[in-house]
Design an enzyme around this catalytic site. Sequence first.
Site, mmCIF file in Angstrom:
data_model
loop_
_atom_site.group_PDB
_atom_site.id
_atom_site.type_symbol
_atom_site.label_atom_id
_atom_site.label_comp_id
_atom_site.label_asym_id
_atom_site.label_seq_id
_atom_site.Cartn_x
_atom_site.Cartn_y
_atom_site.Cartn_z
ATOM 1 N N HIS A 507 0.672 -1.327 0.253
ATOM 2 C CA HIS A 507 0.110 -0.053 -0.071
ATOM 3 C C HIS A 507 0.930 1.458 -0.117
ATOM 4 O O HIS A 507 0.336 2.296 -0.277
ATOM 5 C CB HIS A 507 -0.928 0.079 1.419
ATOM 6 N N SER A 623 -12.088 5.918 3.858
ATOM 7 C CA SER A 623 -11.303 6.380 3.336
ATOM 8 C C SER A 623 -11.951 6.874 1.839
ATOM 9 O O SER A 623 -12.851 6.628 1.497
ATOM 10 C CB SER A 623 -10.272 5.369 2.510
#
Length: 793
Positions: A507, A623
């Site tokens: 990520h 998010s």
Amino acid sequence: MKAPAQKPGQTPPRTGKGREDRRPAEPKSDTDLIQPFKGNPPRSPPFHVTIHEVEGEWPEKREWWLLRKKKRRRQPHCSPCNSRFILAGWAEPTPPRGGSRQAELWRGESREARRVNAIARRNKRPTMAAQAVLVSSSSGFRGASASRLQPVCAGLRRKYSQDGSASQFLHRSLVPTMHYQKSLPRLPIPKLEDTIRRYLNAQKPLLNDDQFRKTEQLADSFRNGIGRELHDQLVAQDKQNKHTSYISGPWFDMYLKARESVVLNFNPFMVFSPDPKVEYNDQLTRATNMTVSALRFLKTLRAGFLEPEVFHLNPSRSDTQAFKRFIRFVPPSLSWFGAYMVNAYPLDMSQYFRLFNSTRLPKHSKDELFTDEKAKHLLVLKSGNFYTFDVIDRDGNIIKPSEIQAHLKYILSDNSAIPAFPLACLTTENRDTWASLRQNLLDSSNEEALRKVDSAIFCLCLDDSPVKDLIHLSHTMLHGDGTNRWYDKSFNLILTKDGTAAVHFEHSWGDGVAMLRFQNEVFKDSTHSPPVTPQSQSAAVDSSTAVQKLSFKMNDTLKEGITKAKQNFEATVKKLTVDVLEFKRGGKEFLKNQKLSPDAVVQLAFQMAFLQQYGQTVATYESCSTAAFKHGRTETIRPASVFTKSCSEAFVKEPLRRSTGELQQMIAECSKYHSQLTKEAAMGQGFDRHLFGLRYLAESSGMPLPDFYQDQAYAQINHNILSTSTLSSPAVTMGGFAPVVPDGFGVAYRVHDYSIGCSISTYPARNVHEFLQCVHKSLDDIFNVLESKHISK
């Protein structure tokens, strides 16, 4: 032929009123018109772009539409605005004469323009140069030779392959891939007052009155004291770094300095939808097709042929061939504004280059991102064994799909057992521990083999077992057994025995927007244009020579490290529980018909479910991408609000005291407020990244941590018990990730047209099965109220 000498922007004298009098004299020959450059071209050539820039002013939208309605005879023109143009080299164009914008816009193509365009069409060399300029057909200019005429994609397309055949690329975009990147707006730094206000609003549902008063006092002191100083420093620093965003560096550091294992703590997964043609879900067939499609994506991206990532609010105007034919001629420094005028928002694509040939390297204190675009080989893992073979030839072309199929078939036929000390387990370790062991590997003459692993285009994982159910699928793609993944690669493309496919990605280098685009393109290409079929015969090649099986030299320290890493990994994943939910009563279509945000309703259901199960409202994280800005990453939406808290309490604690109309009104208020938070976050106006940036600045400058950050309430709101994320794509069936705190839930959800799906993970501190039951009941209650029915007990 040179234009009359004049000052930039000065209107030359007119010799008459006729149209022909406003044109430069006819050139005697092609060579009179187009002369080679003498010396270096200017860095920023002057230019005049009809309609889109007139004396530095941008037209109003209504004027844009007024001009579009003007029609003239069919000649080369820009379809969206119907303005005439020619493609020239570096130029010094003459501004429109007579002061009439209409005269400039709708003037017919001059003989010079026809001659230049004819020469450019006759020339057969690839059209790629430093820069081209869009000029009106009446402009006087000094140009380059026709062989140097090139499109506006100015340095954004590069030669990557000798083979231009369609089989090498996904598509050939009219607009260069990075055409908008230069003109993307910068991520704004919110006003400090707005950040504190939003922060306090997010704290209200989490704190009692006394706690809130204390937090409010600390926030006020921070805003008027050290917080103001830090904010001013952050703004000044941002102004000195206009090439990036204020959050980019700190966000990379946040990921790369984390010492926890990347598995479960950071890396998510996303599962591909099955191939619609059932027989194509064979492991070898699908692995071959997806590998070829991934390589096509790589070549399309690096050649500049990949369609730019654009969010279209009005696709009928902006997602058209006509608009693309126009916008490709607008200089990159202005292209974003052209898209904005038709309600299209180009997204940042700076992360894409890390998709391929990239690996996160463990280092003490802070990891590094490594990329080697010259490498041409694929890394394949099967049963914990490492194999590599070249998939790009010496000319930069993808090798034949039948050869890739042959090599993968050869690897699948290798019945080698899992090594006694599977090296891949080291990528599951604590980063400092892994950094020490990696150095030991390098010192043990494994440098060349590790270089092969790190520089590989991507990692293809061929698993030996099929998927049993959705829960088993989640465990397989989220962590597996630790032996058949290289978790540090930018992404692992995983194919199980039954052909189920997914990506598991690291990520730190990028976010879901880039990964989802990759999945969409690979799924579309591999299912619509599969290079091999289940009946295809593998190429007659010597795979035993082409495929290299990597071996690593192990000493006792490495063997001991691998054994401990495997034990730690197995102990951790054993604690993880995953469950899934499919709510089939309704989805996006029904909720939109109720004029509600589908995302807001699902987030409300999570709040209601947690309140029902645990009797409290807790910190919740959703998010949100800020890819609309240059080097944007993510911002946080805070779904837990005073509106969701009061609505949840009404549903859970006192459903019989409220009328259906009152409950409907409360749901609508939640939806409205959540939509506002989402819009603010997407526009870079949340509070989390701003406060994070200020804290990072304070820590990096060595000053004592302000009291504001030492408040228990600040720690509590960043202890995200409900960590949520959503995605929606026909190419993806589900995704997932682990909780971000030991007593939390990792909630991956998707809202389809007629259903709602969730994949939720947790550790022993929480009961995921009970939570999902509460989520289902909450959704049922919400749908009952929206249908004017009574709430079920």
